[in-house]
Motif scaffolding. Structure first.
Motif, PDB file in Angstrom:
ATOM      1  N   ASP A  83      18.696  -8.785  26.218  1.00  0.00           N
ATOM      2  CA  ASP A  83      18.220  -7.929  27.272  1.00  0.00           C
ATOM      3  C   ASP A  83      18.972  -8.244  28.548  1.00  0.00           C
ATOM      4  N   LYS A  84      19.967  -9.089  28.427  1.00  0.00           N
ATOM      5  CA  LYS A  84      20.731  -9.421  29.623  1.00  0.00           C
ATOM      6  C   LYS A  84      22.221  -9.374  29.284  1.00  0.00           C
ATOM      7  N   PRO A  85      23.046  -9.085  30.305  1.00  0.00           N
ATOM      8  CA  PRO A  85      24.479  -9.015  30.043  1.00  0.00           C
ATOM      9  C   PRO A  85      24.997 -10.387  29.572  1.00  0.00           C
TER      10      PRO A  85
ATOM     11  N   ARG B  28       9.944   1.896  27.111  1.00  0.00           N
ATOM     12  CA  ARG B  28      10.209   1.008  28.248  1.00  0.00           C
ATOM     13  C   ARG B  28      10.303   1.828  29.528  1.00  0.00           C
ATOM     14  N   GLU B  29       9.880   1.199  30.630  1.00  0.00           N
ATOM     15  CA  GLU B  29       9.742   1.966  31.860  1.00  0.00           C
ATOM     16  C   GLU B  29      11.083   2.523  32.351  1.00  0.00           C
ATOM     17  N   PHE B  30      12.176   1.793  32.132  1.00  0.00           N
ATOM     18  CA  PHE B  30      13.436   2.310  32.666  1.00  0.00           C
ATOM     19  C   PHE B  30      13.888   3.568  31.926  1.00  0.00           C
TER      20      PHE B  30
ATOM     21  N   ARG C 275      23.662   6.049  27.401  1.00  0.00           N
ATOM     22  CA  ARG C 275      23.880   5.064  28.456  1.00  0.00           C
ATOM     23  C   ARG C 275      22.721   4.099  28.654  1.00  0.00           C
ATOM     24  N   HIS C 276      21.485   4.552  28.362  1.00  0.00           N
ATOM     25  CA  HIS C 276      20.355   3.673  28.637  1.00  0.00           C
ATOM     26  C   HIS C 276      19.836   2.963  27.401  1.00  0.00           C
TER      27      HIS C 276
ATOM     28  N   HIS D 171      21.350  -1.436  24.839  1.00  0.00           N
ATOM     29  CA  HIS D 171      20.353  -2.423  24.429  1.00  0.00           C
ATOM     30  C   HIS D 171      20.413  -2.692  22.933  1.00  0.00           C
TER      31      HIS D 171
ATOM     32  N   SER E  63      11.490  -0.941  35.675  1.00  0.00           N
ATOM     33  CA  SER E  63      11.890   0.456  35.780  1.00  0.00           C
ATOM     34  C   SER E  63      13.384   0.613  36.062  1.00  0.00           C
TER      35      SER E  63
ATOM     36  N   ASN F 151      17.183  -0.326  34.539  1.00  0.00           N
ATOM     37  CA  ASN F 151      17.812  -0.735  33.288  1.00  0.00           C
ATOM     38  C   ASN F 151      18.532  -2.072  33.495  1.00  0.00           C
TER      39      ASN F 151
END
Lengths: 307, 338
Positions: A18-20, A195-197, A214-215, A219, B103, B105
């Motif tokens: 969940d992180k780069p 997920r909220e984003f 893209r979103h 992931h 919220s 990404n």
């Protein structure tokens, strides 16, 4: 024949990334995992050998040497024979040269077939998971149907109705191996889209394509990398199995599975014909699996310093 | 003048286990004018967030908007095609969410997250949208905006992230901004800054704002008008002064009584509202607040009060309580039976 993909079952896709990821972390985690380091070196070496096959192989892999490549009674020569480092096979062909060209076949089939399977599986998984409803029901029922066939039986049937060629072997493997990934990706997308984003990007009026591409897709990348790596091993194995059964890469192309198949016939008098390609196959598959495990550990966001 | 947003009789249904339906949002009507700030207050489960999701047509499955109209600038939002809806979201309306941690990404640089909707809605080029993104970040008070464009959300503090979210939401100068508990996840000191920023942006862009919160303090300091929701319905509405200064509904009074007043000695026990809101699908007849209400009379248990003008005659203030305003019982559905 789902036991062909043993390592994949042990990976938890939801724990992945969940992180780069930064390159520094890659090297640090590789230092802690010597088995993975060795595996990567093995795979790189294998790739280089396959690429440089024409330069490295001492003989033409298809050339038979009935005069110098066979013993007085026409038996294969053992490893260590001058001119034939790893011996010859029953037709007097150089085992080392066939092994080197066989690496080419195995890698090409493993990577191309699995790449196609991955692309298709990810596409099906994202679309099914994101849209849900009827789209999901149709796509996942198709997946269920494909998954419920015994793999080897399905391969055999598919190849039986087409002609035996390397291209067809690749297509058949790809047609079968997309299913596992499609299921995994679908279940990940089902949770990601809540997920909220993702909801936030919907309120921004972004198109479905931008949201998926893209979103959501970024992931999924860690899971895709891990499963693809493990999948290459499975594809190489299934290709060998098909060649062993005589429905893989067409003869006389040197494929490890074909060599094992030939070797099993002459096991009593020329065990190296079986063991040498067998060991190569095991090492390659093991290396892919170890690298896959390492990747899943490294990309596992919940325990970044596992091992 | 037509209102920017005109919601009438909005009902959001969820199926219940026993094949029935549960009105999670029940006959909600209100309007928002350009530049007006409307607050929706209520405890968890009162349907305030769901109301905002219904406006955006983003009710989570298996919920459905079963009836009601939502007019945006006179156009029926519920009738928008998928394409129109997508164009409308983000350019005309936007949302700010509760938790800026989730919220945004986490895997996308914030510059990209801002430019995304600029490119989608305004058709700006990469370079143009980048310039605009820098302006937006500066406008929401993020120092060193240009270099921060390439940071991931993880590099920002909570308050800064909420500023980024506001920058994203206001990127296309929406005419309606829905802020769903925008300060709940933030420190108290940062809360005030974020509210100030929202206030500033809304004034500058003449944006209508719907602020959703369970915090009457936040709502009353920010909003022109307040809607108090309980169990999916609006039980009282009025201007901020009316609601805070002269609340009519026992629920509003109880909410206000549970706030600490620094001008008075601090009591040993804080006031709370006894009991819990009705469970989903177990709505009894009568007023849904009656079981917890200190003032409830027999009629409250049988008659479901309508939202009517208050007896104090203040314009715009309405209440759904038969005790505070007897007319609420008279205009109630099925009142003749009682």
């Amino acid at each position: 024949m789902s036991d062909v993909i043993p390592a994949a079952a042990a990976v938890d896709p939801f724990a992945l990334g969940d992180k780069p990821v930064r390159s520094r972390e890659v090297f640090r985690s590789l230092k802690k995992d010597p088995a993975a380091l060795v595996s990567i070196i093995v795979l790189i070496a294998l790739a280089l050998i396959a690429l440089a096959a024409p330069l490295l192989s001492p003989h033409d892999p298809l050339q038979t040497y009935p005069d110098i490549g066979l013993g007085p009674q026409g038996q294969p020569l053992p490893p260590g024979t001058p001119g034939f480092l790893l011996g010859t096979d029953a037709l007097g062909r150089d085992v080392l040269s066939r092994l080197i060209y066989g690496a080419q076949v195995s890698l090409v089939i493993g990577i191309v077939a699995n790449g196609l399977a991955t692309a298709f599986g990810v596409l099906v998984g994202i679309v099914a998971g994101y849209f849900g409803g009827v789209v999901e029901a149709i796509l996942m029922r198709i997946t269920d149907v494909v998954i419920s066939f015994p793999i080897l039986l399905l391969c055999t049937a598919l190849i039986a109705v087409t002609t035996r060629s390397t291209f067809n072997v690749i297509i058949v493997i790809a047609l079968i191996y997309w299913t596992t990934l499609a299921r995994i990706i679908r279940s990940m997308v089902v949770s990601l889209k809540e997920r909220e984003f993702v909801v936030a990007s919907q309120t921004l009026g972004l198109s479905h394509r931008s949201i998926m591409w893209r979103h959501i897709l970024p992931h999924l990348v860690p899971a895709i990398i891990v499963y693809t790596t493990l999948g290459v091993a499975s594809s190489i194995l299934i290709e060998s199995a098909l060649s062993f059964l005589g429905i893989g890469v067409p003869i006389p192309s040197p494929s490890w599975g074909q060599m094992i198949s030939d070797g099993s016939t002459y096991f009593q008098i020329a065990p190296w014909m079986l063991f040498i390609p067998g060991i190569c196959l095991i090492l390659t598959v093991m290396a892919f699996n170890l690298v896959g495990d390492w990747l899943s550990d490294m990309l596992n966001s919940t325990t970044p310093t596992a091992r | 003048m037509t209102a920017l947003l005109d919601v009438s009789d909005l009902v959001v249904d969820f199926p219940t286990a026993s094949d029935g339906v549960f009105h999670a949002v029940d006959s909600v009507s209100f309007t928002v004018n350009a530049g007006e700030r409307v607050g929706i207050v209520g405890e968890s489960g009162s349907g305030k967030s769901l109301t905002s999701q219904a406006l955006m047509r983003l009710v989570p499955s298996p919920g459905t908007v079963s009836s009601g109209t939502v007019l945006f600038d006179g156009a029926e939002v519920m009738g928008f095609s998928a394409k129109k809806l997508q164009k409308w979201r983000g350019s005309q309306t936007a949302m700010v969410f509760q938790d800026p941690m989730s919220s945004l990404n986490p895997l996308m640089r914030i510059g990209r997250q801002i430019t995304e909707s600029l490119q989608e809605h305004l058709g700006l080029s990469k370079a143009e949208s980048r310039v605009r993104a820098i302006e937006l970040l500066q406008r929401v008070g993020i120092p060193d905006a240009e270099s921060r464009l390439s940071d991931f959300p993880g590099a920002f503090s909570g308050g800064m992230r909420q500023r980024v979210c506001i920058a994203i939401a206001t990127a296309c100068s929406p005419r309606l901004l829905i802020a769903d508990e925008p300060t709940t996840a933030l420190d108290v000191t940062v809360q005030a800054q974020v509210l100030d920023l929202l206030d500033h942006m809304a004034t500058e862009l003449n944006t209508g704002v719907i602020l959703i919160s369970h915090d009457l303090g936040v709502i009353s300091s920010f909003c022109d008008r307040i809607l108090v929701m309980y169990a999916g319905r609006i039980v009282e509405e009025g201007t901020a002064e009316q609601i805070v200064g002269d609340p009519q509904h026992p629920y509003t009074r109880a909410l206000l009584a549970s706030i600490l007043k620094l001008s008075e000695p601090i009591p040993r026990r804080l006031k709370s509202i006894s009991g819990a809101p009705p469970l989903a699908g177990r709505r009894a007849s009568g007023c849904s607040f009656a079981p917890r209400c200190a003032l409830a009379v027999d009629a409250c248990l049988t008659i479901d009060p309508a939202l009517v003008d208050t007896v104090n005659g203040r314009p715009g203030q309405k209440v759904a309580c038969g005790v505070a305003a007897p007319a609420a019982f008279e205009f109630a559905e099925g009142a003749t039976a009682a």
